[in-house]
Design a protein around this motif. Structure first.
Motif, PDB file in Angstrom:
ATOM      1  N   ALA A  17       0.835  -1.199   0.000  1.00  0.00           N
ATOM      2  CA  ALA A  17       0.000   0.000   0.000  1.00  0.00           C
ATOM      3  C   ALA A  17       0.874   1.254   0.000  1.00  0.00           C
ATOM      4  N   GLU A  18       1.961   1.226   0.737  1.00  0.00           N
ATOM      5  CA  GLU A  18       2.866   2.380   0.801  1.00  0.00           C
ATOM      6  C   GLU A  18       3.507   2.648  -0.556  1.00  0.00           C
ATOM      7  N   GLN A  19       3.913   1.566  -1.243  1.00  0.00           N
ATOM      8  CA  GLN A  19       4.536   1.729  -2.554  1.00  0.00           C
ATOM      9  C   GLN A  19       3.545   2.278  -3.569  1.00  0.00           C
ATOM     10  N   ARG A  20       2.283   1.780  -3.527  1.00  0.00           N
ATOM     11  CA  ARG A  20       1.271   2.290  -4.448  1.00  0.00           C
ATOM     12  C   ARG A  20       0.961   3.753  -4.169  1.00  0.00           C
ATOM     13  N   ALA A  21       0.902   4.113  -2.890  1.00  0.00           N
ATOM     14  CA  ALA A  21       0.634   5.507  -2.530  1.00  0.00           C
ATOM     15  C   ALA A  21       1.788   6.401  -2.975  1.00  0.00           C
ATOM     16  N   GLU A  22       3.012   5.941  -2.806  1.00  0.00           N
ATOM     17  CA  GLU A  22       4.180   6.713  -3.240  1.00  0.00           C
ATOM     18  C   GLU A  22       4.189   6.881  -4.750  1.00  0.00           C
ATOM     19  N   THR A  31       1.420   9.335  -5.732  1.00  0.00           N
ATOM     20  CA  THR A  31       1.819  10.685  -5.337  1.00  0.00           C
ATOM     21  C   THR A  31       2.883  11.215  -6.281  1.00  0.00           C
ATOM     22  N   TYR A  83      -0.113  12.222  -0.272  1.00  0.00           N
ATOM     23  CA  TYR A  83       0.417  10.908   0.097  1.00  0.00           C
ATOM     24  C   TYR A  83      -0.433  10.279   1.196  1.00  0.00           C
ATOM     25  N   GLU A 134      -3.715   9.104  -0.389  1.00  0.00           N
ATOM     26  CA  GLU A 134      -3.482   7.929  -1.234  1.00  0.00           C
ATOM     27  C   GLU A 134      -3.148   6.695  -0.390  1.00  0.00           C
ATOM     28  N   LEU A 135      -2.392   6.893   0.693  1.00  0.00           N
ATOM     29  CA  LEU A 135      -2.052   5.769   1.560  1.00  0.00           C
ATOM     30  C   LEU A 135      -3.305   5.200   2.222  1.00  0.00           C
ATOM     31  N   GLN A 166      -4.697   1.415   1.559  1.00  0.00           N
ATOM     32  CA  GLN A 166      -4.898   0.466   2.652  1.00  0.00           C
ATOM     33  C   GLN A 166      -6.332  -0.055   2.677  1.00  0.00           C
TER      34      GLN A 166
END
Length: 149
Positions: free
Chosen positions: A36-41, A44, A62, A65-66, A70
């Motif tokens: 989820a963090e990678q997709r949000a990054e 962004t 960010y 998106e995070l 999630q």
């Protein structure tokens, strides 16, 4: 001798047909399993590049998106039957994240984002049509057309 020549000719035609396959098609690459963090990054980063976000906006985008990524992970991990029942909740979450983004962005950035979303939607529609899923606008195939008199 005639049988040998005929056999060779058939073999050559067969090999020609086999190697005439379209080799320009891209091989399917497996999708990377992003967290989820990678997709949000990633999302962004794309928005930062397209919309020229400030540092403050980037942090807020960010976070939005995070949270969205999630929630999508949670939806994906649920049972399929439960997922169908919660489709309205999923759409409501998506609309909420869009509204949160609109609060963070300027009017010019909102316009760019809307254009980007429209372009992505059009591109997705073309891909779905290319896959043969959308057959509504195609004429039905008639195996034996009526005889003209």
């Amino acid at each position: 001798m005639k049988k040998l020549i005929l056999t060779m000719a058939i073999a050559v035609m067969g090999f020609t047909a086999v190697f005439a396959q379209d080799s320009t098609r891209r091989a399917k690459r497996p999708m990377a399993k992003l967290t989820a963090e990678q997709r949000a990054e990633k999302a962004t980063g794309v928005m930062e590049k397209k919309l020229n976000l400030t540092a403050d906006q980037k942090q807020k985008v960010y976070a939005i998106e995070l949270a969205r990524a999630q929630k999508m992970d949670a939806f994906r991990n649920e049972d399929r039957d439960a997922m169908k029942g919660k489709m309205k909740d999923r759409k409501a979450d998506l609309e909420k994240s869009k509204a949160d983004l609109d609060k963070v962005l300027t009017d010019e950035q909102k316009t760019k984002l809307d254009a980007f979303r429209a372009e992505a939607k059009e591109k997705g529609g073309k891909m779905r049509k290319g896959m043969g899923r959308d057959r509504k606008d195609k004429a039905p195939v008639v195996s034996s057309p009526p005889a003209q008199g």
